[in-house]
Write a protein that holds these residues in place. Sequence first.
Motif, mmCIF file in Angstrom:
data_model
loop_
_atom_site.group_PDB
_atom_site.id
_atom_site.type_symbol
_atom_site.label_atom_id
_atom_site.label_comp_id
_atom_site.label_asym_id
_atom_site.label_seq_id
_atom_site.Cartn_x
_atom_site.Cartn_y
_atom_site.Cartn_z
ATOM 1 N N TYR A 45 0.815 -1.215 0.000
ATOM 2 C CA TYR A 45 0.000 0.000 0.000
ATOM 3 C C TYR A 45 0.849 1.267 0.000
ATOM 4 O O TYR A 45 0.340 2.351 -0.254
ATOM 5 C CB TYR A 45 -0.990 -0.002 1.167
ATOM 6 N N ASN A 46 2.145 1.139 0.313
ATOM 7 C CA ASN A 46 3.093 2.247 0.197
ATOM 8 C C ASN A 46 4.248 1.818 -0.692
ATOM 9 O O ASN A 46 4.639 0.644 -0.684
ATOM 10 C CB ASN A 46 3.652 2.656 1.553
ATOM 11 N N ALA A 47 4.800 2.754 -1.458
ATOM 12 C CA ALA A 47 5.913 2.452 -2.361
ATOM 13 C C ALA A 47 6.952 3.556 -2.263
ATOM 14 O O ALA A 47 6.639 4.736 -2.442
ATOM 15 C CB ALA A 47 5.413 2.327 -3.804
ATOM 16 N N LEU A 51 11.127 2.525 -7.053
ATOM 17 C CA LEU A 51 9.985 2.128 -7.882
ATOM 18 C C LEU A 51 10.398 1.280 -9.076
ATOM 19 O O LEU A 51 9.676 0.362 -9.480
ATOM 20 C CB LEU A 51 9.228 3.371 -8.357
ATOM 21 N N LEU A 52 11.537 1.584 -9.656
ATOM 22 C CA LEU A 52 11.992 0.854 -10.839
ATOM 23 C C LEU A 52 12.746 -0.426 -10.473
ATOM 24 O O LEU A 52 13.165 -1.166 -11.361
ATOM 25 C CB LEU A 52 12.878 1.748 -11.698
ATOM 26 N N ALA A 88 3.796 -0.415 -13.310
ATOM 27 C CA ALA A 88 2.998 0.808 -13.192
ATOM 28 C C ALA A 88 3.841 2.055 -13.436
ATOM 29 O O ALA A 88 3.411 2.966 -14.151
ATOM 30 C CB ALA A 88 2.336 0.867 -11.822
ATOM 31 N N ILE A 89 5.029 2.115 -12.855
ATOM 32 C CA ILE A 89 5.858 3.312 -13.032
ATOM 33 C C ILE A 89 6.387 3.380 -14.464
ATOM 34 O O ILE A 89 6.506 4.462 -15.046
ATOM 35 C CB ILE A 89 7.021 3.345 -12.014
ATOM 36 N N SER A 90 6.678 2.230 -15.077
ATOM 37 C CA SER A 90 7.194 2.210 -16.450
ATOM 38 C C SER A 90 6.141 2.657 -17.458
ATOM 39 O O SER A 90 6.470 3.183 -18.521
ATOM 40 C CB SER A 90 7.691 0.811 -16.819
ATOM 41 N N LYS A 91 4.866 2.448 -17.113
ATOM 42 C CA LYS A 91 3.775 2.839 -18.005
ATOM 43 C C LYS A 91 3.097 4.129 -17.556
ATOM 44 O O LYS A 91 2.038 4.497 -18.067
ATOM 45 C CB LYS A 91 2.756 1.703 -18.104
ATOM 46 N N PHE A 92 3.729 4.803 -16.599
ATOM 47 C CA PHE A 92 3.284 6.132 -16.146
ATOM 48 C C PHE A 92 1.833 6.127 -15.673
ATOM 49 O O PHE A 92 1.057 7.027 -15.999
ATOM 50 C CB PHE A 92 3.470 7.173 -17.257
ATOM 51 N N LYS A 93 1.484 5.124 -14.872
ATOM 52 C CA LYS A 93 0.113 5.026 -14.364
ATOM 53 C C LYS A 93 -0.031 5.850 -13.084
ATOM 54 O O LYS A 93 -0.153 5.316 -11.983
ATOM 55 C CB LYS A 93 -0.256 3.562 -14.130
ATOM 56 N N PHE A 94 -0.010 7.155 -13.272
ATOM 57 C CA PHE A 94 -0.054 8.067 -12.140
ATOM 58 C C PHE A 94 -1.491 8.474 -11.808
ATOM 59 O O PHE A 94 -2.304 8.731 -12.697
ATOM 60 C CB PHE A 94 0.768 9.319 -12.438
ATOM 61 N N ASN A 98 -0.662 13.681 -15.906
ATOM 62 C CA ASN A 98 -0.276 13.504 -17.311
ATOM 63 C C ASN A 98 1.228 13.332 -17.490
ATOM 64 O O ASN A 98 1.735 13.409 -18.614
ATOM 65 C CB ASN A 98 -0.767 14.703 -18.137
ATOM 66 N N TRP A 99 1.937 13.081 -16.418
ATOM 67 C CA TRP A 99 3.392 12.948 -16.459
ATOM 68 C C TRP A 99 3.780 11.693 -17.239
ATOM 69 O O TRP A 99 3.216 10.619 -17.038
ATOM 70 C CB TRP A 99 3.936 12.866 -15.037
ATOM 71 N N LYS A 100 4.749 11.806 -18.143
ATOM 72 C CA LYS A 100 5.132 10.688 -19.013
ATOM 73 C C LYS A 100 6.606 10.332 -18.861
ATOM 74 O O LYS A 100 7.343 10.185 -19.835
ATOM 75 C CB LYS A 100 4.832 11.033 -20.476
ATOM 76 N N SER A 101 7.029 10.175 -17.628
ATOM 77 C CA SER A 101 8.407 9.775 -17.347
ATOM 78 C C SER A 101 8.451 9.050 -16.010
ATOM 79 O O SER A 101 7.696 9.401 -15.094
ATOM 80 C CB SER A 101 9.322 11.008 -17.290
ATOM 81 N N PRO A 102 9.320 8.041 -15.881
ATOM 82 C CA PRO A 102 9.473 7.380 -14.579
ATOM 83 C C PRO A 102 10.246 8.240 -13.586
ATOM 84 O O PRO A 102 10.303 7.919 -12.394
ATOM 85 C CB PRO A 102 10.242 6.099 -14.925
ATOM 86 N N ASN A 103 10.848 9.320 -14.076
ATOM 87 C CA ASN A 103 11.575 10.242 -13.203
ATOM 88 C C ASN A 103 10.588 11.240 -12.606
ATOM 89 O O ASN A 103 10.119 12.154 -13.281
ATOM 90 C CB ASN A 103 12.660 10.976 -13.991
ATOM 91 N N ILE A 104 10.273 11.064 -11.334
ATOM 92 C CA ILE A 104 9.278 11.915 -10.684
ATOM 93 C C ILE A 104 9.896 12.833 -9.629
ATOM 94 O O ILE A 104 9.202 13.371 -8.773
ATOM 95 C CB ILE A 104 8.170 11.054 -10.031
ATOM 96 N N GLN A 105 11.211 13.030 -9.712
ATOM 97 C CA GLN A 105 11.907 13.767 -8.656
ATOM 98 C C GLN A 105 11.415 15.205 -8.491
ATOM 99 O O GLN A 105 11.478 15.760 -7.386
ATOM 100 C CB GLN A 105 13.408 13.757 -8.923
#
Length: 219
Positions: free
Chosen positions: A69-71, A76-77, A85-91, A180-187
Amino acid sequence: MCANFKPLTLGQLKILQLPDIPFDYVEEVYPNYQLPLLFASKLGLEWRQVGFGMVPKWAEDKSIALKTYNARNETLLQKASFINAISKFKFGVIPVSEFYESKYIDNKPQRWGVRRKDGQAFYIAALYEICQQGSEIIRSCTMITMDAIDHPMMKEFHEPGDIKRSVIVIPHSRLEEWLNWKSPNIQSFVEGFPVDEFECSHVPKIKAEKTSPQLNFFD
């Protein structure tokens, strides 16, 4: 880790001018409960009823949600439960009115609630997943967390020690950017929420009902 929270109310929904939620949900959520998740589609902002705790495609049953339930944003990668989920940008975001953490007083945990001072709901960053087990379609999500050892409020929670975590709060002004973010980099989204806008207090635990009341029950 955040394992318990209250979703937004109807009043908060209206203030944020979000679409109506087309299903009922419980007043207080725990792992493996259903919750309202907000995400972006070709039609705009939409709600999806999902389970709290990620159920990856390879999982044998939904009990894995009690551990997912927490990540941690840092891994994430690297974690099999979240990499798809992170690779497909399921935010997505989980809009909440209050979330709960443990504060240790005299070595005993107390449940404390964290909320906005102005009473508005706020958005917790999430990843979501869709998979199938037999004939059942399973929609699930996880809250993304960050290191909080230096956060003025969140460093006071969890067990004594040098490991402190916090949910990531997406500012209202960046909601659509995140969805709508399209990158696994969410920093650029990984930052502690502004303490001057939030407050916390001791909230003794009350037994939650698993039944799903009508949405307007807790408006």
